[in-house]
Every structure is written in C-alpha cells, then in structure tokens.
Design a protein around this motif. Structure first.
Motif, PDB file in Angstrom:
ATOM      1  N   THR A 125       0.865  -1.168   0.000  1.00 47.89           N
ATOM      2  CA  THR A 125       0.000   0.000   0.000  1.00 47.89           C
ATOM      3  C   THR A 125       0.906   1.224   0.000  1.00 47.89           C
ATOM      4  OG1 THR A 125      -1.674  -1.212   1.241  1.00 47.89           O
ATOM      5  CG2 THR A 125      -1.879   1.196   1.189  1.00 47.89           C
ATOM      6  N   PHE A 126       0.622   2.169  -0.886  1.00 45.13           N
ATOM      7  CA  PHE A 126       1.517   3.317  -1.045  1.00 45.13           C
ATOM      8  C   PHE A 126       0.753   4.569  -1.436  1.00 45.13           C
ATOM      9  CE2 PHE A 126       1.041   1.548  -5.249  1.00 45.13           C
ATOM     10  CZ  PHE A 126       0.957   2.657  -6.071  1.00 45.13           C
ATOM     11  N   ASP A 127       1.415   5.691  -1.258  1.00 43.50           N
ATOM     12  CA  ASP A 127       0.984   6.977  -1.801  1.00 43.50           C
ATOM     13  C   ASP A 127       2.107   7.478  -2.699  1.00 43.50           C
ATOM     14  OD1 ASP A 127      -1.443   7.059  -0.433  1.00 43.50           O
ATOM     15  OD2 ASP A 127      -0.652   8.277   1.213  1.00 43.50           O
ATOM     16  N   ALA A 128       1.773   7.828  -3.929  1.00 45.94           N
ATOM     17  CA  ALA A 128       2.730   8.425  -4.860  1.00 45.94           C
ATOM     18  C   ALA A 128       2.262   9.851  -5.138  1.00 45.94           C
ATOM     19  CB  ALA A 128       2.799   7.624  -6.156  1.00 45.94           C
ATOM     20  N   TYR A 172       2.589  13.602  -6.956  1.00 42.26           N
ATOM     21  CA  TYR A 172       3.061  14.235  -8.185  1.00 42.26           C
ATOM     22  C   TYR A 172       2.274  15.518  -8.437  1.00 42.26           C
ATOM     23  CZ  TYR A 172      -1.135  12.165 -10.256  1.00 42.26           C
ATOM     24  OH  TYR A 172      -2.437  11.825 -10.530  1.00 42.26           O
ATOM     25  N   TYR A 173       2.871  16.396  -9.231  1.00 46.22           N
ATOM     26  CA  TYR A 173       2.192  17.615  -9.666  1.00 46.22           C
ATOM     27  C   TYR A 173       1.709  17.418 -11.090  1.00 46.22           C
ATOM     28  CZ  TYR A 173       3.744  20.425  -5.713  1.00 46.22           C
ATOM     29  OH  TYR A 173       3.938  20.935  -4.455  1.00 46.22           O
ATOM     30  N   GLU A 174       0.430  17.762 -11.296  1.00 52.58           N
ATOM     31  CA  GLU A 174      -0.141  17.740 -12.638  1.00 52.58           C
ATOM     32  C   GLU A 174      -0.938  19.026 -12.819  1.00 52.58           C
ATOM     33  OE1 GLU A 174      -2.237  14.569 -15.598  1.00 52.58           O
ATOM     34  OE2 GLU A 174      -2.858  14.495 -13.508  1.00 52.58           O
ATOM     35  N   ASN A 175      -0.598  19.769 -13.849  1.00 50.97           N
ATOM     36  CA  ASN A 175      -1.243  21.063 -14.116  1.00 50.97           C
ATOM     37  C   ASN A 175      -1.183  21.978 -12.898  1.00 50.97           C
ATOM     38  OD1 ASN A 175      -1.985  20.214 -16.751  1.00 50.97           O
ATOM     39  ND2 ASN A 175      -3.748  19.143 -15.891  1.00 50.97           N
ATOM     40  N   GLY A 176      -0.041  21.968 -12.218  1.00 55.43           N
ATOM     41  CA  GLY A 176       0.177  22.865 -11.084  1.00 55.43           C
ATOM     42  C   GLY A 176      -0.496  22.444  -9.788  1.00 55.43           C
ATOM     43  N   LYS A 177      -1.141  21.286  -9.769  1.00 56.92           N
ATOM     44  CA  LYS A 177      -1.848  20.824  -8.584  1.00 56.92           C
ATOM     45  C   LYS A 177      -1.205  19.546  -8.049  1.00 56.92           C
ATOM     46  CE  LYS A 177      -6.377  19.379  -6.944  1.00 56.92           C
ATOM     47  NZ  LYS A 177      -7.643  18.785  -7.320  1.00 56.92           N
ATOM     48  N   LEU A 178      -1.014  19.481  -6.729  1.00 58.29           N
ATOM     49  CA  LEU A 178      -0.470  18.276  -6.109  1.00 58.29           C
ATOM     50  C   LEU A 178      -1.540  17.193  -6.105  1.00 58.29           C
ATOM     51  CD1 LEU A 178       1.922  16.928  -4.642  1.00 58.29           C
ATOM     52  CD2 LEU A 178       0.917  17.735  -2.492  1.00 58.29           C
ATOM     53  N   GLU A 179      -1.185  16.046  -6.652  1.00 58.14           N
ATOM     54  CA  GLU A 179      -2.089  14.896  -6.727  1.00 58.14           C
ATOM     55  C   GLU A 179      -1.452  13.730  -5.979  1.00 58.14           C
ATOM     56  OE1 GLU A 179      -5.038  15.024  -8.097  1.00 58.14           O
ATOM     57  OE2 GLU A 179      -4.923  16.796  -9.366  1.00 58.14           O
ATOM     58  N   ILE A 180      -2.278  12.791  -5.552  1.00 49.44           N
ATOM     59  CA  ILE A 180      -1.784  11.612  -4.843  1.00 49.44           C
ATOM     60  C   ILE A 180      -2.450  10.372  -5.419  1.00 49.44           C
ATOM     61  CG2 ILE A 180      -1.568  10.421  -2.623  1.00 49.44           C
ATOM     62  CD1 ILE A 180      -1.969  13.174  -1.284  1.00 49.44           C
ATOM     63  N   ILE A 181      -1.639   9.395  -5.767  1.00 49.91           N
ATOM     64  CA  ILE A 181      -2.159   8.077  -6.108  1.00 49.91           C
ATOM     65  C   ILE A 181      -2.067   7.263  -4.827  1.00 49.91           C
ATOM     66  CG2 ILE A 181      -1.808   5.959  -7.426  1.00 49.91           C
ATOM     67  CD1 ILE A 181      -0.403   7.707  -9.559  1.00 49.91           C
ATOM     68  N   HIS A 182      -3.208   6.853  -4.302  1.00 52.44           N
ATOM     69  CA  HIS A 182      -3.236   5.977  -3.127  1.00 52.44           C
ATOM     70  C   HIS A 182      -3.687   4.622  -3.635  1.00 52.44           C
ATOM     71  CE1 HIS A 182      -3.754   4.559   0.965  1.00 52.44           C
ATOM     72  NE2 HIS A 182      -4.895   4.024   0.556  1.00 52.44           N
ATOM     73  N   GLU A 183      -2.859   3.613  -3.419  1.00 55.58           N
ATOM     74  CA  GLU A 183      -3.162   2.311  -4.007  1.00 55.58           C
ATOM     75  C   GLU A 183      -2.653   1.188  -3.121  1.00 55.58           C
ATOM     76  OE1 GLU A 183      -1.573   0.070  -7.956  1.00 55.58           O
ATOM     77  OE2 GLU A 183      -2.467   2.039  -8.300  1.00 55.58           O
ATOM     78  N   LYS A 184      -3.420   0.119  -3.093  1.00 55.81           N
ATOM     79  CA  LYS A 184      -2.957  -1.150  -2.518  1.00 55.81           C
ATOM     80  C   LYS A 184      -2.791  -2.076  -3.714  1.00 55.81           C
ATOM     81  CE  LYS A 184      -3.915  -4.682   0.933  1.00 55.81           C
ATOM     82  NZ  LYS A 184      -4.886  -5.133   1.976  1.00 55.81           N
ATOM     83  N   SER A 185      -1.535  -2.397  -4.019  1.00 53.87           N
ATOM     84  CA  SER A 185      -1.207  -3.177  -5.206  1.00 53.87           C
ATOM     85  C   SER A 185      -0.890  -4.626  -4.837  1.00 53.87           C
ATOM     86  CB  SER A 185       0.023  -2.592  -5.901  1.00 53.87           C
ATOM     87  OG  SER A 185      -0.221  -1.279  -6.324  1.00 53.87           O
ATOM     88  N   VAL A 186      -1.254  -5.518  -5.741  1.00 56.67           N
ATOM     89  CA  VAL A 186      -0.938  -6.932  -5.584  1.00 56.67           C
ATOM     90  C   VAL A 186       0.245  -7.264  -6.479  1.00 56.67           C
ATOM     91  CG1 VAL A 186      -1.787  -9.302  -5.840  1.00 56.67           C
ATOM     92  CG2 VAL A 186      -3.359  -7.484  -5.111  1.00 56.67           C
ATOM     93  N   PHE A 187       1.203  -7.974  -5.927  1.00 60.28           N
ATOM     94  CA  PHE A 187       2.390  -8.413  -6.654  1.00 60.28           C
ATOM     95  C   PHE A 187       2.458  -9.926  -6.611  1.00 60.28           C
ATOM     96  CE2 PHE A 187       3.028  -4.123  -5.358  1.00 60.28           C
ATOM     97  CZ  PHE A 187       3.622  -3.529  -6.458  1.00 60.28           C
TER      98      PHE A 187
END
Length: 131
Positions: A97-100, A102-117
């Motif tokens: 589970t992670f938060d990534a 990033y800035y997109e179009n001048g706005k801070l965005e967060i990808i919050h995801e629980k990934s399966v490997f």
C-alpha cells in the motif's frame, strides 16, 4: 533530487538502487523492491520496464505509449510506503500500500493504491489493484 537518495526514497543513488532492478528485474527480491522500482520507472518514464514488470496476465500492452507520455507530463514528488503484507523473498504473492505524490497542471495529486504483486518466472511482477 539529492544524489544520495534514489527516486524511490531509499538512501542510495539510483545506480545502486532501482537502476540495478531496471537493468535486471531479478534484483527485486521483494514485492516492495519491485514497487519502488516501478515508481522510479514512472519518474523516468521508462515504459519498457513498466511493461516488463507487469504480470503477463494483466499487462496492458497497447497502453505503453500512453503511460510513458503521462509519466513525462507530470512532476513526480515522492513515494511513501504505507504498509505491506507478505511479498518477502520466500513468498509468491504480496501487497504493498503506497501513496505516490506528483504535480499535474500545477496541482499536487496523490495516487493511493494497494497493489498486488505476484512472482512470474521467478521474479516479482505487478498484478493489479487489491480488491
């Protein structure tokens, strides 16, 4: 970026961290290491590695150009690992589970995801989102 810190946040330069995994996917000994290497691949817009590290049963082959283009269009800030289950050297599956950030179009965005490997051909791969 601090040259003593990899894109993924580990206290090692890229060539001694995710760079090793990008050169040889078998260097990712845990699901978390693969997750971190995938984040670094997004930072570098390394579409080939993102496809290679995606499990063959869920790999979106036609989306490589779109993923690479999007990865280049944003400014990556940081990766935070929130939690994990299994995914160790001896395991066959695990979650991260992670938060990534990033800035997109001048706005801070967060990808919050629980990934399966899941291991495939003896190396870790990204299978998809946990349900």
């Amino acid at each position: 970026m601090n040259t003593d810190t990899c894109f993924c946040g580990f206290p090692a330069d890229y060539s001694n961290c995710c760079g090793k995994v990008h050169a040889n996917i078998n260097m990712a000994r845990t699901a978390e290491q693969l997750m971190r290497s995938r984040y670094s691949a997004f930072v570098l817009a390394n579409g080939d590695y993102l496809m290679q590290s995606h499990h063959s049963s869920t790999r979106p082959l036609k989306d490589k150009k779109a993923i690479t283009s999007w990865a280049k269009s944003v400014t990556w800030v940081k990766l935070e690992i929130i939690g994990k289950t299994k995914g160790g050297v001896q395991d066959e599956e695990g979650t991260v589970t992670f938060d990534a950030y990033y800035y997109e179009n001048g706005k801070l965005e967060i990808i919050h995801e629980k990934s399966v490997f899941k291991k495939e051909d003896t190396h870790w791969t990204y299978l998809g989102l946990a349900i």
